[in-house]
Structure formats: C-alpha cells, structure tokens
Design a protein around this motif. Structure first.
Motif, PDB file in Angstrom:
ATOM      1  N   THR A  66       1.055  -1.521  -0.038  1.00  0.00           N
ATOM      2  CA  THR A  66       0.207   0.110  -0.103  1.00  0.00           C
ATOM      3  C   THR A  66       0.547   0.766   0.469  1.00  0.00           C
ATOM      4  O   THR A  66       0.630   1.980  -0.641  1.00  0.00           O
ATOM      5  N   GLY A  72      -0.113   4.789  -0.356  1.00  0.00           N
ATOM      6  CA  GLY A  72      -1.879   4.680  -1.074  1.00  0.00           C
ATOM      7  C   GLY A  72      -1.249   5.628  -2.401  1.00  0.00           C
ATOM      8  O   GLY A  72      -2.841   5.429  -2.779  1.00  0.00           O
ATOM      9  N   THR A  86      -3.022   2.620  -4.818  1.00  0.00           N
ATOM     10  CA  THR A  86      -3.951   2.401  -3.732  1.00  0.00           C
ATOM     11  C   THR A  86      -5.338   3.427  -4.689  1.00  0.00           C
ATOM     12  O   THR A  86      -6.536   3.137  -5.065  1.00  0.00           O
ATOM     13  N   LYS A 138      -5.040   5.201   5.168  1.00  0.00           N
ATOM     14  CA  LYS A 138      -6.328   4.846   5.313  1.00  0.00           C
ATOM     15  C   LYS A 138      -6.553   6.943   5.485  1.00  0.00           C
ATOM     16  O   LYS A 138      -7.729   6.731   5.039  1.00  0.00           O
ATOM     17  N   LYS A 139      -5.928   7.439   6.574  1.00  0.00           N
ATOM     18  CA  LYS A 139      -6.392   8.890   5.776  1.00  0.00           C
ATOM     19  C   LYS A 139      -6.229   9.891   4.616  1.00  0.00           C
ATOM     20  O   LYS A 139      -7.112  10.282   4.040  1.00  0.00           O
ATOM     21  N   ASN A 140      -4.960   9.245   3.417  1.00  0.00           N
ATOM     22  CA  ASN A 140      -5.721   9.739   2.408  1.00  0.00           C
ATOM     23  C   ASN A 140      -6.460   8.901   2.099  1.00  0.00           C
ATOM     24  O   ASN A 140      -6.857   9.986   0.593  1.00  0.00           O
ATOM     25  N   LEU A 141      -6.830   7.978   1.611  1.00  0.00           N
ATOM     26  CA  LEU A 141      -7.858   7.421   1.058  1.00  0.00           C
ATOM     27  C   LEU A 141      -9.157   8.083   1.812  1.00  0.00           C
ATOM     28  O   LEU A 141     -10.110   8.066   1.154  1.00  0.00           O
ATOM     29  N   THR A 142      -8.627   8.152   3.085  1.00  0.00           N
ATOM     30  CA  THR A 142     -10.380   8.615   3.216  1.00  0.00           C
ATOM     31  C   THR A 142     -10.323  10.113   2.769  1.00  0.00           C
ATOM     32  O   THR A 142     -11.534  10.767   2.229  1.00  0.00           O
ATOM     33  N   VAL A 182     -12.261   5.831   1.151  1.00  0.00           N
ATOM     34  CA  VAL A 182     -11.851   5.134   1.966  1.00  0.00           C
ATOM     35  C   VAL A 182     -12.852   3.287   2.292  1.00  0.00           C
ATOM     36  O   VAL A 182     -12.052   2.235   2.776  1.00  0.00           O
ATOM     37  N   ASP A 183     -14.279   4.006   1.575  1.00  0.00           N
ATOM     38  CA  ASP A 183     -15.051   2.863   1.836  1.00  0.00           C
ATOM     39  C   ASP A 183     -14.855   1.391   1.016  1.00  0.00           C
ATOM     40  O   ASP A 183     -15.750   0.778   1.246  1.00  0.00           O
ATOM     41  N   ILE A 189     -11.831   0.232   0.116  1.00  0.00           N
ATOM     42  CA  ILE A 189     -10.939  -0.613   0.513  1.00  0.00           C
ATOM     43  C   ILE A 189     -10.950  -1.127   1.573  1.00  0.00           C
ATOM     44  O   ILE A 189     -11.287  -0.581   3.288  1.00  0.00           O
ATOM     45  N   PHE A 219      -8.569  -2.855   4.476  1.00  0.00           N
ATOM     46  CA  PHE A 219      -6.709  -2.625   5.062  1.00  0.00           C
ATOM     47  C   PHE A 219      -6.382  -3.821   5.382  1.00  0.00           C
ATOM     48  O   PHE A 219      -7.052  -4.045   6.772  1.00  0.00           O
TER      49      PHE A 219
END
Length: 226
Positions: free
Chosen positions: A84, A87, A90, A119-123, A128-129, A131, A133
C-alpha cells in the motif's frame, strides 16, 4: 463516462501526494550529491522497509493511469494490492473500482504507520469505503478470506516476495485475471519473471516501460492469467 481521477477529492489528493513525493525525492538527490555513497548492508525485508517507512516510493502517473484503464476495461470488481505504502497506487485502483460501479480493493501493507497514513489519504480521497486494509506480513494477511474471485492484482512490495504472493493468490484468480507488477527492471524479480514467462504456468506476460515521474521511466510487467 465517469472518471473519478478528474476534478474530484481523489484527484486533489493525488496532486498533493505526487508533489510531496517529488519534493522528498529532490531533497534526497541533493543530499546524495553531497555525501559519499554508503557501503551496502545486507538487510532483511523487515529491516529494509522499516528503514524506509517515511519514504513515498510512488508509482508514476502514467502507470497509475494504465492500471485505472485496465481495471475499467475489464470491469474488475475484486482488486488485490501488495504494498500500500502511502496509498497513491491504491487511489488509482479504488477510483477505477468506484467508476466500475461496485467492488473492493484489498490492500496489504507491512508497516503499520504507513497503513495509517494511507487510510487517511484514502479517506481524504473519498474512497476509503472501498478499501479492505490488511496490515502485516502479506503472506498471511492475503491468505485470509477474499470477497470472491480476484479480477486484478497489483504487486509493488518487497520484490523477492512477488512469486510467493502470486502463488498465494493463484487459487483465487479468475481466468482472465490481470497481474500488474511494478519495478520489474530491478534486481530480485528474476525467478518471478521466469515463472510468468513459462507457458506451463498459465500466463501470457509482457514487459513494458512507462515514461514520466521522478525516475524518468519505470519498468513493469503486465500478465494475463489463462
């Protein structure tokens, strides 16, 4: 046709991350010019990746666009990523899944701090929904249940593990699954490439280069599971 890579939270996050990565790379280039090259040290994969936990090591934009296009063209729904990092890759994978209408990206990262940043970057990218992880040794985390047959695999972690990861995922791959592998012009992937290029193992595989990014060009392999 919808394109989440254009004028969206995902596009803005990618712009920021690529700019940060380029700034970081420029600092390393400047430092390397002013310091003697250290003697090589034998390290385990854990030691190598722990030492690089603050580094981006991103894919380039052309390769990200290629993977987005491949996922869209094949209507892939279940995507697995090995490595990852922060991200960037991702986001490309998840954007394609979002634009396909449904699906999941299962992504594995060895370093917990990197997984949290990803996770923060995907949020922030509003993806993020999509993914799942998985943090830890990918040989274990990717051996856990997957949500159906795998349509697309992206390999971008420890190069010496590519073949082992591939074999973990093979029983879950559908016929027609695409495997996209980064940095296959680096040392450590010789056995992996030999396996892909042996017709007896059930793949059609092609090397390619993409131009652009801080590395000017990058080597990859795109393979079809028969």
């Amino acid at each position: 046709m919808t394109n989440t890579l254009l004028d969206s939270p995902a596009a803005h996050v990618l712009d920021k991350l690529f700019a940060d990565a380029e700034q970081q790379m420029a600092k390393f280039r400047d430092a390397a010019q002013n310091q003697p090259k250290p003697e090589p040290v034998d390290q385990t994969p854990f030691e190598r990746f722990s030492a690089r936990k603050d580094l981006y090591m991103p894919i380039d934009r052309p390769f990200g666009n290629l993977m987005y296009s491949l996922i869209r063209a094949t209507q892939a729904r279940t995507v697995v990523e090995f490595g990852t990092s922060f991200g960037i890759s991702t986001i490309y994978l998840a954007a394609a899944v979002r634009d396909n209408g449904a699906g999941k990206v299962i992504t594995s990262e060895f370093i917990p701090e990197k997984a949290e940043t990803a996770k923060k970057n995907l949020t922030d990218a509003d993806l993020v929904d999509l993914i799942d992880f998985r943090v830890g040794d990918a040989l274990m985390t990717l051996n856990e249940p997957l949500p159906g047959q795998v349509d697309f695999v992206f390999l971008d972690g420890e190069k010496s593990m590519y073949l082992d990861i591939l074999k973990v995922l093979e029983p879950h791959m559908k016929s027609g699954c695409l495997i996209s592998s980064d940095n296959t012009d680096h040392d450590g992937v010789e056995n992996f490439l030999a396996y892909l290029h042996d017709p007896a193992n059930g793949y059609v595989s092609t090397p390619l280069l993409t131009l652009g990014g801080s590395k000017h060009h990058s080597g990859h392999e795109v393979s079809l599971r028969l």
